[in-house]
Scaffold this motif. Structure first.
Motif, PDB file in Angstrom:
ATOM      1  N   LEU A   1       1.688  -0.883   5.158  1.00 25.20           N
ATOM      2  CA  LEU A   1       1.019  -1.635   6.215  1.00 25.20           C
ATOM      3  C   LEU A   1       1.757  -2.928   6.486  1.00 25.20           C
ATOM      4  CD1 LEU A   1      -2.775  -1.499   5.221  1.00 25.20           C
ATOM      5  CD2 LEU A   1      -1.594  -0.109   6.929  1.00 25.20           C
ATOM      6  N   GLU A   2       1.767  -3.340   7.736  1.00 26.22           N
ATOM      7  CA  GLU A   2       2.232  -4.684   8.059  1.00 26.22           C
ATOM      8  C   GLU A   2       1.075  -5.637   7.802  1.00 26.22           C
ATOM      9  OE1 GLU A   2       4.211  -5.423  11.744  1.00 26.22           O
ATOM     10  OE2 GLU A   2       5.042  -3.405  11.797  1.00 26.22           O
ATOM     11  N   LEU A   3       1.330  -6.725   7.181  1.00 29.49           N
ATOM     12  CA  LEU A   3       0.353  -7.772   6.913  1.00 29.49           C
ATOM     13  C   LEU A   3      -0.909  -7.261   6.202  1.00 29.49           C
ATOM     14  CD1 LEU A   3       0.638  -9.632  10.330  1.00 29.49           C
ATOM     15  CD2 LEU A   3       1.775 -10.210   8.191  1.00 29.49           C
ATOM     16  N   PRO A   4      -0.743  -6.605   5.054  1.00 29.27           N
ATOM     17  CA  PRO A   4      -1.931  -6.166   4.317  1.00 29.27           C
ATOM     18  C   PRO A   4      -2.676  -7.360   3.726  1.00 29.27           C
ATOM     19  CG  PRO A   4       0.017  -5.848   2.973  1.00 29.27           C
ATOM     20  CD  PRO A   4       0.496  -6.305   4.331  1.00 29.27           C
ATOM     21  N   HIS A   5      -3.960  -7.159   3.477  1.00 27.92           N
ATOM     22  CA  HIS A   5      -4.738  -8.178   2.771  1.00 27.92           C
ATOM     23  C   HIS A   5      -4.458  -8.131   1.272  1.00 27.92           C
ATOM     24  CE1 HIS A   5      -7.816  -7.921   6.252  1.00 27.92           C
ATOM     25  NE2 HIS A   5      -6.899  -8.827   6.509  1.00 27.92           N
ATOM     26  N   GLY A   6      -4.048  -6.951   0.804  1.00 30.78           N
ATOM     27  CA  GLY A   6      -3.741  -6.793  -0.607  1.00 30.78           C
ATOM     28  C   GLY A   6      -2.768  -5.654  -0.832  1.00 30.78           C
TER      29      GLY A   6
ATOM     30  N   TYR B   1      -5.372   1.603   5.159  1.00 29.20           N
ATOM     31  CA  TYR B   1      -4.845   1.998   3.849  1.00 29.20           C
ATOM     32  C   TYR B   1      -3.493   2.660   4.066  1.00 29.20           C
ATOM     33  CZ  TYR B   1      -4.679   4.548  -0.615  1.00 29.20           C
ATOM     34  OH  TYR B   1      -4.318   5.038  -1.843  1.00 29.20           O
ATOM     35  N   ALA B   2      -2.531   2.323   3.233  1.00 29.83           N
ATOM     36  CA  ALA B   2      -1.229   2.985   3.265  1.00 29.83           C
ATOM     37  C   ALA B   2      -0.713   3.087   1.838  1.00 29.83           C
ATOM     38  CB  ALA B   2      -0.236   2.213   4.125  1.00 29.83           C
ATOM     39  N   GLN B   3       0.067   4.126   1.592  1.00 29.88           N
ATOM     40  CA  GLN B   3       0.580   4.350   0.246  1.00 29.88           C
ATOM     41  C   GLN B   3       2.012   4.869   0.297  1.00 29.88           C
ATOM     42  OE1 GLN B   3      -2.107   7.128  -1.572  1.00 29.88           O
ATOM     43  NE2 GLN B   3      -1.963   8.599   0.078  1.00 29.88           N
ATOM     44  N   ASP B   4       2.811   4.315  -0.584  1.00 28.87           N
ATOM     45  CA  ASP B   4       4.192   4.755  -0.769  1.00 28.87           C
ATOM     46  C   ASP B   4       4.265   5.270  -2.205  1.00 28.87           C
ATOM     47  OD1 ASP B   4       6.907   5.192  -0.562  1.00 28.87           O
ATOM     48  OD2 ASP B   4       7.438   3.092  -0.852  1.00 28.87           O
TER      49      ASP B   4
END
Length: 112
Positions: free
Chosen positions: A23-28, A56-59
């Motif tokens: 994510l761009e600019l995640p909160h955490g 939500y994003a995951q690598d």
């Protein structure tokens, strides 16, 4: 035994991981590396005003089992409250280390 471990369901989940990427600019952001095998997961989230995961994003760089688990979490994460995530984490620890039943509710898929 390896055929039982890498079932069609596990391989299907691993091949279809939702919310892959960052994510761009995640909160955490959280990052974990498994000491035993070197699997790595980086998770980004954005939280809304109701303390629910809105993005939500995951690598994930892991074996099929790790990817399948990440796929299950990715399917359930959006809309989850922070309390639901903490409860699922605690239930997973109890399941894996002490023979507990595993998560209920939106994260119940992690039981299998």
């Amino acid at each position: 035994m390896i055929d039982d471990l890498y079932s069609t369901r596990i391989l299907t989940l691993a091949a279809n991981m939702p919310h892959a990427g960052r994510l761009e600019l995640p909160h955490g952001t959280g990052e974990q590396v498994a000491k035993l095998c070197g699997s790595k997961a980086v998770i980004d989230v954005r939280i809304d005003g109701d303390n629910r995961i809105s993005h939500y994003a995951q690598d994930v760089k892991a074996c099929a089992l790790g990817q399948a688990a990440a796929a299950l979490v990715g399917e359930a994460a959006i809309g989850a409250t922070l309390a639901e995530v903490r409860d699922a984490r605690d239930d997973m620890i109890l399941m894996l280390k002490h023979g507990g039943d595993g998560p209920e509710g939106r994260f119940e898929g992690l039981r299998t």
